[in-house]
Design an enzyme around this catalytic site. Structure first.
Site, mmCIF file in Angstrom:
data_model
loop_
_atom_site.group_PDB
_atom_site.id
_atom_site.type_symbol
_atom_site.label_atom_id
_atom_site.label_comp_id
_atom_site.label_asym_id
_atom_site.label_seq_id
_atom_site.Cartn_x
_atom_site.Cartn_y
_atom_site.Cartn_z
ATOM 1 N N PRO A 131 0.572 -1.233 -0.065
ATOM 2 C CA PRO A 131 0.044 -0.033 -0.010
ATOM 3 C C PRO A 131 0.734 1.318 0.091
ATOM 4 C CG PRO A 131 -0.895 -1.439 1.532
ATOM 5 C CD PRO A 131 0.398 -2.053 1.129
ATOM 6 N N CYS A 132 0.469 2.213 -0.858
ATOM 7 C CA CYS A 132 1.309 3.510 -1.047
ATOM 8 C C CYS A 132 0.739 4.623 -0.117
ATOM 9 C CB CYS A 132 1.370 3.841 -2.537
ATOM 10 S SG CYS A 132 -0.289 4.057 -3.229
ATOM 11 N N THR A 133 -0.505 4.167 0.419
ATOM 12 C CA THR A 133 -0.884 5.278 1.298
ATOM 13 C C THR A 133 -0.163 6.091 2.384
ATOM 14 O OG1 THR A 133 -1.723 3.767 2.911
ATOM 15 C CG2 THR A 133 -3.290 4.563 1.153
#
Length: 466
Positions: free
Chosen positions: A206-208
């Site tokens: 996840p790149c959040t």
């Protein structure tokens, strides 16, 4: 209980021969003294120094101040014969013996390459594992690219936190077979040691916490501060060290390249015998209408040659967005005024901010990045103008969204617009990673029969009795 010393060290070289050098109080504390004699006894993947009065070899001495300390210097042929050509060893000094075994990292490196080459020689499918699987866009692209160059593959397992995404992949994604293992839950809780061995591990972490929008939204000063995604690189590394794949593929936003997480990932992978390669994939240059850049990291075991600069597009990009749009009759009811976005744009312009809406008519050759929250109709993502009423616009449909990313539409078949946009918005540009799949396949196919034989001989050496 006798005193013990454990030493993890590298094998050196002296006059063309392998050399193991041990010295000092690490030996003396266990009772070893200069002048003692010993024999070398080869065992299964090991070499043992057994001390005896009439031993063939002698402990040397080195003076440090007024103290004489023992030195064990081994260049004998038994070292290479027992352990093979290894870089590192584990030495256990205890009582009247010294046990030398192959370092567990070298064993892991030999094991993963041996398994890979054995499968390649037999024509068996490449076993692939997936972490942060989402809807399986990345995995589908890699499997498709491998198939393009005649490299069979199968999904051994896939782990995904969100049940809805895993359900979507199970329903629509052809990478699954009856023996694939579906794992729903946090990757931190997965018992990696209970999973089958794999040759390639794919991860779209996840790149959040790393993306510009994610850091701004969550007010983060660093990616690792994100509540849920910040520490996932630790679980990722645990998976690699347990599963021991021959290759590891990581996809993320370009900003992830400069995070502390990525620094740790590089360092750990290098320390356990992987060569790490990185590039930023330009989705537009690789054949998609969407201008979406993605970090691609490929870590491979020594013996696999990789050149990410050799990546080539797998398709010809459409000339304009209009080529992938639904007929007007199908989407005419989707147009809305979105007056709140127009008002926001006016306020931003008045305040000197650079945010502008992406209002397109279809004649454009590309469009900007579409994110996970696209269905929320956010101000800076692409909208299509009504052809006759400039005050109205619409979002792309899920089919159009898939097309601008070159994602097969079947992957979002039967899903709501919201879930489809989430899967696509956080997924990869399909054609870019299909090219990566082709590259991996070609790299594996280029391993010569001579190299295969050499690696298999090394694997047999470290996995059978000496």
């Amino acid at each position: 209980m006798s005193k013990s010393t454990v030493i993890y060290t590298k094998i050196g070289e002296h006059r063309g021969k392998q050399r193991l050098w041990l010295e000092g109080n690490r030996l003396a504390r266990t009772g070893i003294t200069p002048g003692q004699r010993f024999n070398l006894v080869a065992g299964r993947k090991s070499l043992t120094l057994q001390f005896a009065e009439n031993g063939a070899y002698k402990v040397s001495r080195r003076k440090r101040g007024e103290v004489e300390l023992p030195v064990i210097d081994i260049t004998a042929a038994e070292l290479a014969q027992a352990l093979g050509k290894v870089e590192r060893v584990r030495v256990l000094v205890r009582g009247n013996r010294v046990d030398i075994t192959i370092h567990h990292h070298d064993l892991a490196e030999s094991d993963r390459m041996g398994r890979l080459l054995q499968s390649l020689t037999k024509g068996e499918p490449l076993e692939i594992g997936s972490i942060a699987h989402g809807g399986g866009v990345l995995d589908h692209a890699i499997h498709a690219g491998l198939a393009d160059v005649g490299m069979p593959s199968r999904l051994a397992f896939a782990n995904e936190l969100e049940g809805a995404y895993l359900e979507a992949s199970l329903a629509n994604n052809p990478v699954w077979d009856e023996d694939s293992i579906a794992i729903q839950g946090p990757m931190e809780e997965v018992e990696w040691h209970k999973l089958p061995f794999i040759h390639l591990l794919c991860a779209g972490l996840p790149c959040t916490g790393a993306s510009l929008s994610g850091r701004a939204k969550n007010r983060l000063d660093r990616a690792e501060a994100h509540e849920t995604a910040g520490s996932l690189f630790i679980a990722f590394m645990n998976a690699i060290q347990t599963l021991r794949p021959a290759m590891v593929l990581l996809e993320n936003v370009p900003q992830y390249q400069t995070t502390a997480s990525m620094t740790v990932i590089r360092s750990v992978l290098a320390s356990i015998g992987y060569d790490v390669y990185e590039t930023i994939l330009d989705g537009y240059a690789m054949g998609s209408l969407e201008r979406r850049d993605r970090l691609c990291m490929l870590a491979v075991s020594k013996g696999i040659e990789v050149d990410l600069e050799a990546l080539e597009p797998v398709r010809q990009r459409e000339a304009s967005i209009a080529e992938v749009l639904e007929p007007f009759q199908v989407v005419q009811d989707r147009f809305k005024p979105y007056s709140y976005l127009a008002d926001k744009e006016a306020r931003d312009l008045a305040a000197g901010k650079g945010f502008r809406r992406q209002l397109l008519d279809g004649s454009e050759a590309s469009l900007g990045t579409i994110g996970r929250g696209y269905s929320k109709a956010r101000s800076t993502e692409p909208f299509l103008r009504h052809p006759d009423d400039s005050g109205q616009s619409r979002l792309l449909t899920k089919a159009e969204h898939a097309r601008v990313k070159t994602v097969p539409e079947m992957l979002v078949q039967g899903l709501s617009e919201t879930v489809s946009h989430e899967l696509l918005g956080q997924g990869a540009v399909h054609c870019a990673f299909r090219a990566v799949g082709r590259l991996i396949g070609n790299c594996l196919r280029s391993i010569s029969e001579q190299d295969k034989a050499a690696w298999q001989q090394k694997w047999l050496k470290t996995h059978s009795a000496a």
